[in-house]
Motif scaffolding. Structure first.
Motif, mmCIF file in Angstrom:
data_model
loop_
_atom_site.group_PDB
_atom_site.id
_atom_site.type_symbol
_atom_site.label_atom_id
_atom_site.label_comp_id
_atom_site.label_asym_id
_atom_site.label_seq_id
_atom_site.Cartn_x
_atom_site.Cartn_y
_atom_site.Cartn_z
ATOM 1 N N ASP A 223 -113.815 108.815 18.064
ATOM 2 C CA ASP A 223 -113.344 107.978 19.133
ATOM 3 C C ASP A 223 -112.172 108.381 19.744
ATOM 4 O OD1 ASP A 223 -111.192 106.570 17.374
ATOM 5 O OD2 ASP A 223 -112.657 106.777 16.157
ATOM 6 N N ALA A 224 -111.836 107.673 20.831
ATOM 7 C CA ALA A 224 -110.724 108.041 21.637
ATOM 8 C C ALA A 224 -109.417 107.912 20.854
ATOM 9 C CB ALA A 224 -110.932 107.389 22.857
ATOM 10 N N GLN A 225 -109.304 106.688 20.201
ATOM 11 C CA GLN A 225 -108.018 106.733 19.420
ATOM 12 C C GLN A 225 -107.906 107.750 18.182
ATOM 13 O OE1 GLN A 225 -107.974 102.867 17.128
ATOM 14 N NE2 GLN A 225 -105.919 103.327 16.599
ATOM 15 N N THR A 226 -108.909 108.178 17.641
ATOM 16 C CA THR A 226 -108.583 109.140 16.940
ATOM 17 C C THR A 226 -108.335 110.777 17.441
ATOM 18 O OG1 THR A 226 -110.136 108.302 15.143
ATOM 19 C CG2 THR A 226 -109.898 110.665 14.839
ATOM 20 N N ILE A 230 -104.977 112.813 17.150
ATOM 21 C CA ILE A 230 -104.977 114.282 16.524
ATOM 22 C C ILE A 230 -104.164 115.294 17.402
ATOM 23 C CG2 ILE A 230 -106.521 116.443 16.532
ATOM 24 C CD1 ILE A 230 -108.816 114.492 15.565
ATOM 25 N N ARG A 231 -104.235 114.759 18.812
ATOM 26 C CA ARG A 231 -103.244 115.638 19.746
ATOM 27 C C ARG A 231 -101.764 115.516 19.310
ATOM 28 N NH1 ARG A 231 -105.882 117.784 23.981
ATOM 29 N NH2 ARG A 231 -108.320 117.296 24.018
ATOM 30 N N GLU A 232 -101.625 114.095 19.076
ATOM 31 C CA GLU A 232 -100.201 113.671 18.699
ATOM 32 C C GLU A 232 -99.604 114.431 17.359
ATOM 33 O OE1 GLU A 232 -100.197 109.658 18.241
ATOM 34 O OE2 GLU A 232 -100.189 109.074 20.474
ATOM 35 N N LEU A 233 -100.481 114.638 16.505
ATOM 36 C CA LEU A 233 -100.034 115.461 15.527
ATOM 37 C C LEU A 233 -99.718 116.838 15.616
ATOM 38 C CD1 LEU A 233 -102.374 113.713 12.822
ATOM 39 C CD2 LEU A 233 -99.970 113.117 12.800
ATOM 40 N N LEU A 234 -100.624 117.353 16.454
ATOM 41 C CA LEU A 234 -100.547 118.782 16.845
ATOM 42 C C LEU A 234 -99.318 118.938 17.658
ATOM 43 C CD1 LEU A 234 -104.156 119.690 17.892
ATOM 44 C CD2 LEU A 234 -102.936 120.188 15.653
ATOM 45 N N ALA A 235 -99.032 118.265 18.436
ATOM 46 C CA ALA A 235 -97.529 118.359 19.165
ATOM 47 C C ALA A 235 -96.481 118.270 18.333
ATOM 48 C CB ALA A 235 -97.735 117.487 20.336
ATOM 49 N N GLU A 287 -103.738 111.906 7.961
ATOM 50 C CA GLU A 287 -103.909 111.166 8.958
ATOM 51 C C GLU A 287 -105.235 110.699 9.370
ATOM 52 O OE1 GLU A 287 -101.341 109.174 10.539
ATOM 53 O OE2 GLU A 287 -99.901 110.201 9.154
ATOM 54 N N VAL A 288 -106.271 111.623 9.359
ATOM 55 C CA VAL A 288 -107.605 111.396 9.732
ATOM 56 C C VAL A 288 -108.715 111.313 8.433
ATOM 57 C CG1 VAL A 288 -109.469 112.186 11.345
ATOM 58 C CG2 VAL A 288 -106.984 112.452 11.903
ATOM 59 N N PRO A 289 -109.040 110.364 7.802
ATOM 60 C CA PRO A 289 -109.696 110.233 6.872
ATOM 61 C C PRO A 289 -111.039 111.040 7.155
ATOM 62 C CG PRO A 289 -109.223 107.944 7.555
ATOM 63 C CD PRO A 289 -108.694 109.059 8.572
#
Length: 311
Positions: A223-226, A230-235, A287-289
């Motif tokens: 989903d869009a929130q996930t 993910i992009r925030e965590l990579l940055a 962060e992502v189950p």
């Protein structure tokens, strides 16, 4: 030359999946109990609307059995033929449940059609009414439980079963109110009319379930929130790398597969690049189950300058 870094395949069924299998077994028992109560209510009242309610419960039993089988398959560990596990089995159960729901709705409409033209009188003995109410209460409690666990555990089979039961509860309450009104007012046409409304509600529920489940079988992305997370965590946690691009996701039951290309300085050693990958994998898993991560490491000249810039 890129270096793929992946997580090791799962080698044993997880404890959460075993818990879901236990809930699936309880669902079968609950469905059988509710079916018995609703059918007894129909026999006591002769109500076509209550008959349609009982007919849907037969579908609930079949759906619960399908969900249990799917959960057992999904709980199997990864093997040589299925290195990514068996989690997609749950989607087959949800699709089957949607098909069964549609068939139940068509059967109800078939029975209700003639009764709309020539409705018959109704009887409403207290025992029949009480049995129907008890069945709805049991269904409501268990549906709430399944929806909650299905969402938190990301189980398509349990979530679908729970939503189906909750739609059953809503239609059952409407049926009970309508049958009482038909008896009190003498408007006997309300009984087959309510049966038709129940069928339409079931059709909507079945379409919704099949649409979601087919999306899972077609490798729909997270989903869009996930994806944003993910992009925030990579940055935030890709220190030492230059950028991440071509970020792809897909969901399969409880598992979210995440794949992306990580660009690092050309003079960085393999060991240093691997350390960055390990750090990103740990963060994404936390962060992502159910995250399963694949990272393709690339040298600086492969940068696209359009991906995620590492802070």
């Amino acid at each position: 030359m890129s270096e793929p870094v992946t997580l090791e395949p799962v080698t044993a069924a997880s404890a959460p999946l075993q818990h879901l299998v236990k809930l699936g077994r309880i669902s079968v028992l609950v469905a059988l109990t509710v079916l018995g109560l609703k059918y007894a209510a129909y026999l006591l009242t002769g109500s076509l609307a209550l008959y349609s309610d009982a007919l849907e419960s037969i579908i609930n039993v079949a759906a619960a059995l399908a969900a249990l089988i799917a959960l057992n398959v999904a709980a199997r560990p990864a093997d040589d033929n299925h290195p990514f596990g068996h989690s997609k089995a749950e989607y087959f159960s949800a699709v089957l449940e949607g098909v069964l729901i549609v068939l139940a709705a068509l059967a109800i409409l078939w029975e209700a059609g003639p009764q709309l033209l020539a409705p018959g009188p109704l009887q409403l003995p207290p025992l029949g009414l009480a049995l129907s109410v008890a069945a709805s209460v049991i269904n409501g409690v268990w549906a709430t439980r399944l929806i909650g666990v299905g969402r938190s555990a990301r189980s398509p089979a349990l979530a679908a079963d729970g939503r189906h039961l909750m739609s059953d509860v809503v239609s059952s309450v409407g049926v009970l109110i309508g049958v009482v009104l038909a008896t009190l007012t003498g408007w006997h046409v309300l009984d087959p009319l309510l049966a038709c409304l129940v069928a339409l509600n079931i059709l909507w529920s079945g379409w919704h379930l099949m649409r979601e489940s087919v999306g899972g079988l077609m490798d729909a992305g997270a989903d869009a929130q996930t994806q944003t997370r993910i992009r925030e965590l990579l940055a935030q946690h890709g220190e030492g790398a230059l950028e991440a691009h071509d970020v792809l996701t897909r969901t399969a039951g409880q598992v979210t597969f995440i794949e992306f290309h990580l660009v690092v300085p050309g003079d960085m050693t393999v060991s240093q690049a691997h350390g960055i990958c390990d750090r990103l994998e740990e963060v994404l898993e936390a962060e992502v189950p159910g995250a399963r991560v694949t990272i393709h490491v690339e040298p600086q000249e492969k940068a696209k300058h359009s991906g995620i810039v590492v802070l």
